[in-house]
Structures are given as structure tokens and as C-alpha cells.
Write a protein that holds these residues in place. Structure first.
Motif, PDB file in Angstrom:
ATOM      1  N   PRO A  24       0.824  -1.207   0.000  1.00 21.85           N
ATOM      2  CA  PRO A  24       0.000   0.000   0.000  1.00 21.85           C
ATOM      3  C   PRO A  24       0.859   1.258   0.000  1.00 21.85           C
ATOM      4  O   PRO A  24       2.011   1.245   0.417  1.00 21.85           O
ATOM      5  CB  PRO A  24      -0.763  -0.113   1.320  1.00 21.85           C
ATOM      6  N   THR A  25       0.275   2.328  -0.470  1.00 22.04           N
ATOM      7  CA  THR A  25       0.900   3.642  -0.347  1.00 22.04           C
ATOM      8  C   THR A  25       0.486   4.226   1.002  1.00 22.04           C
ATOM      9  O   THR A  25      -0.463   3.731   1.631  1.00 22.04           O
ATOM     10  CB  THR A  25       0.417   4.587  -1.469  1.00 22.04           C
ATOM     11  N   PRO A  26       1.122   5.293   1.462  1.00 22.45           N
ATOM     12  CA  PRO A  26       0.633   5.956   2.674  1.00 22.45           C
ATOM     13  C   PRO A  26      -0.839   6.383   2.540  1.00 22.45           C
ATOM     14  O   PRO A  26      -1.600   6.291   3.496  1.00 22.45           O
ATOM     15  CB  PRO A  26       1.561   7.157   2.822  1.00 22.45           C
ATOM     16  N   TRP A  27      -1.244   6.813   1.355  1.00 19.87           N
ATOM     17  CA  TRP A  27      -2.640   7.197   1.127  1.00 19.87           C
ATOM     18  C   TRP A  27      -3.548   6.001   1.390  1.00 19.87           C
ATOM     19  O   TRP A  27      -4.581   6.132   2.046  1.00 19.87           O
ATOM     20  CB  TRP A  27      -2.812   7.704  -0.310  1.00 19.87           C
ATOM     21  N   ASP A  28      -3.173   4.812   0.875  1.00 18.30           N
ATOM     22  CA  ASP A  28      -3.960   3.596   1.121  1.00 18.30           C
ATOM     23  C   ASP A  28      -4.037   3.310   2.617  1.00 18.30           C
ATOM     24  O   ASP A  28      -5.095   2.953   3.137  1.00 18.30           O
ATOM     25  CB  ASP A  28      -3.328   2.385   0.432  1.00 18.30           C
ATOM     26  N   ALA A  29      -2.900   3.449   3.311  1.00 17.14           N
ATOM     27  CA  ALA A  29      -2.850   3.174   4.749  1.00 17.14           C
ATOM     28  C   ALA A  29      -3.799   4.104   5.511  1.00 17.14           C
ATOM     29  O   ALA A  29      -4.523   3.668   6.406  1.00 17.14           O
ATOM     30  CB  ALA A  29      -1.426   3.312   5.275  1.00 17.14           C
ATOM     31  N   ILE A  30      -3.814   5.375   5.143  1.00 13.31           N
ATOM     32  CA  ILE A  30      -4.713   6.333   5.796  1.00 13.31           C
ATOM     33  C   ILE A  30      -6.173   5.954   5.552  1.00 13.31           C
ATOM     34  O   ILE A  30      -6.996   6.015   6.466  1.00 13.31           O
ATOM     35  CB  ILE A  30      -4.409   7.778   5.329  1.00 13.31           C
ATOM     36  N   CYS A  31      -6.499   5.535   4.348  1.00 17.74           N
ATOM     37  CA  CYS A  31      -7.875   5.090   4.056  1.00 17.74           C
ATOM     38  C   CYS A  31      -8.247   3.896   4.927  1.00 17.74           C
ATOM     39  O   CYS A  31      -9.375   3.831   5.443  1.00 17.74           O
ATOM     40  CB  CYS A  31      -8.018   4.730   2.571  1.00 17.74           C
ATOM     41  N   ILE A  32      -7.325   2.960   5.106  1.00 18.33           N
ATOM     42  CA  ILE A  32      -7.591   1.786   5.939  1.00 18.33           C
ATOM     43  C   ILE A  32      -7.768   2.196   7.400  1.00 18.33           C
ATOM     44  O   ILE A  32      -8.672   1.717   8.086  1.00 18.33           O
ATOM     45  CB  ILE A  32      -6.470   0.735   5.776  1.00 18.33           C
ATOM     46  N   ILE A  33      -6.926   3.109   7.870  1.00 15.48           N
ATOM     47  CA  ILE A  33      -7.028   3.611   9.250  1.00 15.48           C
ATOM     48  C   ILE A  33      -8.403   4.235   9.478  1.00 15.48           C
ATOM     49  O   ILE A  33      -9.082   3.948  10.469  1.00 15.48           O
ATOM     50  CB  ILE A  33      -5.906   4.630   9.553  1.00 15.48           C
ATOM     51  N   LYS A  34      -8.827   5.094   8.554  1.00 19.30           N
ATOM     52  CA  LYS A  34     -10.119   5.765   8.685  1.00 19.30           C
ATOM     53  C   LYS A  34     -11.278   4.776   8.651  1.00 19.30           C
ATOM     54  O   LYS A  34     -12.255   4.926   9.373  1.00 19.30           O
ATOM     55  CB  LYS A  34     -10.295   6.797   7.575  1.00 19.30           C
ATOM     56  N   ALA A  35     -11.179   3.759   7.811  1.00 18.53           N
ATOM     57  CA  ALA A  35     -12.274   2.794   7.656  1.00 18.53           C
ATOM     58  C   ALA A  35     -12.355   1.790   8.799  1.00 18.53           C
ATOM     59  O   ALA A  35     -13.450   1.363   9.170  1.00 18.53           O
ATOM     60  CB  ALA A  35     -12.128   2.044   6.337  1.00 18.53           C
ATOM     61  N   THR A  36     -11.204   1.425   9.369  1.00 19.36           N
ATOM     62  CA  THR A  36     -11.182   0.341  10.358  1.00 19.36           C
ATOM     63  C   THR A  36     -10.930   0.794  11.786  1.00 19.36           C
ATOM     64  O   THR A  36     -11.234   0.055  12.721  1.00 19.36           O
ATOM     65  CB  THR A  36     -10.085  -0.679  10.009  1.00 19.36           C
ATOM     66  N   ARG A 165      16.881  11.872   5.946  1.00 17.47           N
ATOM     67  CA  ARG A 165      16.898  12.208   7.375  1.00 17.47           C
ATOM     68  C   ARG A 165      17.312  11.047   8.274  1.00 17.47           C
ATOM     69  O   ARG A 165      17.553  11.244   9.454  1.00 17.47           O
ATOM     70  CB  ARG A 165      15.506  12.642   7.825  1.00 17.47           C
ATOM     71  N   ALA A 166      17.325   9.823   7.739  1.00 16.00           N
ATOM     72  CA  ALA A 166      17.581   8.630   8.561  1.00 16.00           C
ATOM     73  C   ALA A 166      18.891   8.758   9.337  1.00 16.00           C
ATOM     74  O   ALA A 166      19.916   9.120   8.796  1.00 16.00           O
ATOM     75  CB  ALA A 166      17.606   7.385   7.687  1.00 16.00           C
ATOM     76  N   GLU A 167      18.789   8.456  10.623  1.00 16.35           N
ATOM     77  CA  GLU A 167      19.946   8.476  11.520  1.00 16.35           C
ATOM     78  C   GLU A 167      20.258   7.045  11.931  1.00 16.35           C
ATOM     79  O   GLU A 167      19.469   6.132  11.657  1.00 16.35           O
ATOM     80  CB  GLU A 167      19.634   9.367  12.722  1.00 16.35           C
ATOM     81  N   PRO A 168      21.374   6.804  12.620  1.00 17.18           N
ATOM     82  CA  PRO A 168      21.773   5.439  12.965  1.00 17.18           C
ATOM     83  C   PRO A 168      20.711   4.579  13.657  1.00 17.18           C
ATOM     84  O   PRO A 168      20.640   3.391  13.413  1.00 17.18           O
ATOM     85  CB  PRO A 168      22.991   5.637  13.870  1.00 17.18           C
ATOM     86  N   ASN A 169      19.856   5.135  14.479  1.00 14.01           N
ATOM     87  CA  ASN A 169      18.863   4.317  15.180  1.00 14.01           C
ATOM     88  C   ASN A 169      17.477   4.368  14.546  1.00 14.01           C
ATOM     89  O   ASN A 169      16.498   3.956  15.159  1.00 14.01           O
ATOM     90  CB  ASN A 169      18.781   4.735  16.648  1.00 14.01           C
ATOM     91  N   THR A 170      17.393   4.873  13.332  1.00 10.54           N
ATOM     92  CA  THR A 170      16.107   4.958  12.644  1.00 10.54           C
ATOM     93  C   THR A 170      15.612   3.553  12.306  1.00 10.54           C
ATOM     94  O   THR A 170      16.378   2.703  11.863  1.00 10.54           O
ATOM     95  CB  THR A 170      16.242   5.796  11.356  1.00 10.54           C
ATOM     96  N   ARG A 171      14.314   3.339  12.536  1.00 10.22           N
ATOM     97  CA  ARG A 171      13.672   2.068  12.195  1.00 10.22           C
ATOM     98  C   ARG A 171      12.699   2.327  11.044  1.00 10.22           C
ATOM     99  O   ARG A 171      12.182   3.439  10.909  1.00 10.22           O
ATOM    100  CB  ARG A 171      12.898   1.519  13.396  1.00 10.22           C
ATOM    101  N   PRO A 172      12.400   1.325  10.242  1.00  9.48           N
ATOM    102  CA  PRO A 172      11.453   1.557   9.147  1.00  9.48           C
ATOM    103  C   PRO A 172      10.085   2.009   9.663  1.00  9.48           C
ATOM    104  O   PRO A 172       9.406   2.796   9.008  1.00  9.48           O
ATOM    105  CB  PRO A 172      11.377   0.214   8.427  1.00  9.48           C
ATOM    106  N   GLU A 173       9.695   1.556  10.851  1.00  7.71           N
ATOM    107  CA  GLU A 173       8.410   1.949  11.438  1.00  7.71           C
ATOM    108  C   GLU A 173       8.330   3.457  11.659  1.00  7.71           C
ATOM    109  O   GLU A 173       7.244   4.028  11.722  1.00  7.71           O
ATOM    110  CB  GLU A 173       8.172   1.216  12.765  1.00  7.71           C
ATOM    111  N   ASP A 174       9.490   4.105  11.787  1.00 10.81           N
ATOM    112  CA  ASP A 174       9.511   5.553  11.968  1.00 10.81           C
ATOM    113  C   ASP A 174       8.952   6.282  10.745  1.00 10.81           C
ATOM    114  O   ASP A 174       8.528   7.435  10.853  1.00 10.81           O
ATOM    115  CB  ASP A 174      10.938   6.036  12.255  1.00 10.81           C
ATOM    116  N   PHE A 175       8.950   5.624   9.608  1.00  5.32           N
ATOM    117  CA  PHE A 175       8.403   6.217   8.382  1.00  5.32           C
ATOM    118  C   PHE A 175       6.924   6.563   8.551  1.00  5.32           C
ATOM    119  O   PHE A 175       6.441   7.565   8.002  1.00  5.32           O
ATOM    120  CB  PHE A 175       8.589   5.251   7.206  1.00  5.32           C
ATOM    121  N   ILE A 176       6.210   5.780   9.330  1.00  8.17           N
ATOM    122  CA  ILE A 176       4.772   5.984   9.504  1.00  8.17           C
ATOM    123  C   ILE A 176       4.476   7.377  10.039  1.00  8.17           C
ATOM    124  O   ILE A 176       3.476   7.988   9.685  1.00  8.17           O
ATOM    125  CB  ILE A 176       4.182   4.886  10.413  1.00  8.17           C
ATOM    126  N   ARG A 177       5.361   7.918  10.872  1.00  4.93           N
ATOM    127  CA  ARG A 177       5.134   9.261  11.441  1.00  4.93           C
ATOM    128  C   ARG A 177       5.104  10.354  10.374  1.00  4.93           C
ATOM    129  O   ARG A 177       4.660  11.458  10.647  1.00  4.93           O
ATOM    130  CB  ARG A 177       6.211   9.579  12.475  1.00  4.93           C
TER     131      ARG A 177
END
Length: 188
Positions: A24-36, A165-177
Motif C-alpha cells: 500500500p501507499t501511505p494514502w492507502d494506509a490512511i484510508c484503511i485507518i479511517k475505515a477500520t 533524514r535517517a539516523e543510525p537508530n532509525t527504524r522503518p516503522e519511523d516512516f509511519i510518522r
């Protein structure tokens, strides 16, 4: 190939929900968040190149963290498939709000050499029992494709900023923000 229609009928084999990894794209993720009402990490995961071979190495949606590459996907259960698969109903539990990529599957856009729309075909590597008794109008498919292209362009831009912007302790989950913040985080 069809300019106005493409021949295909779904037999609900669930191949697309079990064997295909939905990105999914972030747009898809937002649609899923809103719907569910779900939080992103309740349905999203970040997978590595060894978990998916269909995403090209130079794809602009690869997140880069600590020397590793990740791509955002809908969570999958081993031997079960997509987290939104409802096996009893033999379909998607979020059908009306599923990612655009899921809506387009198994169709593949065909373009001329100069990028003009030619029509749609069914992907050659579709492993479901393809039946050509049905007819799909290509106009809505093309509109979905154009919408998805815009969302993917935005997604690629977000990933570029994230990777810069990624720094040494960046996790992929940080992308969600970059596209979602819940109320608790907003109050901080």
C-alpha cells in the motif's frame, strides 16, 4: 489486450490475497485507518529484499535504515496470506477500502512507447484460474491507475525525505510518522 474492455472473471481462488504481497501507499494506509480504526502497526509491516523479489532494487519506495532496505506491506500471516483476508467469506474484509494496487490486480496497464494509454491486459504471471468470460471496462481501471500513480509519486517523495533524514537508530516503522500521528502523540 483491451482498449475499452479487458476480458477476465474472478473465481475467488484467493490467490491475490494469499500469494501476492500487497504494497500500500501511505494514502492507502490512511484510508484503511479511517475505515477500520486500526493503528498502522496493526496491519502494516516492513519487509526486506529477501522477503520480496518483485520490487526492483532501484524502486523509489525502498526505505533505507541502518544499511538495510525495507518496503511497506500489508501484514501477512504465514501460510494464510493478507491480514485482511476473510477466508469464510472468500474475500477481503476491507474490500471497499482495500489498497488501489489490490483494486487493479490482476490487470496490467499497456502503454505506447511514448507513454500513451493503450489498454489493459491480465498479468501473464497470474496464478489464479483466469477465466475470460467476464468483461471489465478499462475506463475505471485507467482512472484508478492514474490516481495510484499520483499516490506513488507522493510516496516516493516521502521516502526520499525519510532516507535523507535517517539516523543510525532509525527504524522503518519511523516512516509511519511522516503520514500518521495518533491523538496521544499529538498531545505530547
Amino acid at each position: 489486450m483491451g482498449t475499452k474492455t479487458v476480458r477476465f472473471k474472478c473465481h475467488r481462488s484467493l490467490h491475490c490475497c494469499i500469494d501476492v504481497i500487497a504494497l500500500p501507499t501511505p494514502w492507502d494506509a490512511i484510508c484503511i485507518i479511517k475505515a477500520t480504526g486500526l493503528k498502522p502497526l496493526e496491519f502494516l509491516e516492513f519487509i526486506t529484499p529477501d522477503q520480496i523479489s518483485e520490487v526492483e532494487e532501484d524502486d523509489p519506495t525502498w526505505l533505507r535504515c541502518n544499511g538495510q532496505r525495507y518496503v511497506m506491506a500489508l501484514q501477512r500471516k504465514p501460510e494464510y496470506g493478507c491480514c485482511f483476508l476473510d477466508r469464510d467469506a472468500r474475500g477481503c474484509a476491507i474490500y471497499e477500502d482495500r489498497p488501489i494496487l489490490c483494486r487493479l490486480f490482476p490487470f496490467k496497464l499497456q502503454e505506447t512507447r511514448d507513454g500513451q494509454f493503450r489498454g489493459f491486459t491480465v498479468h501473464k504471471d497470474v496464478c489464479c484460474p483466469v477465466n475470460q468470460n467476464g468483461v471489465f471496462d478499462t475506463a475505471p481501471l485507467h482512472a484508478l491507475y492514474l490516481e495510484d500513480t499520483k499516490h506513488h509519486d507522493d510516496y516516493a517523495t516521502m521516502v526520499k525525505v525519510f532516507n535523507r533524514r535517517a539516523e543510525p537508530n532509525t527504524r522503518p516503522e519511523d516512516f509511519i510518522r511522516m503520514f500518521y500521528m495518533d491523538e496521544a502523540e499529538m498531545e505530547r
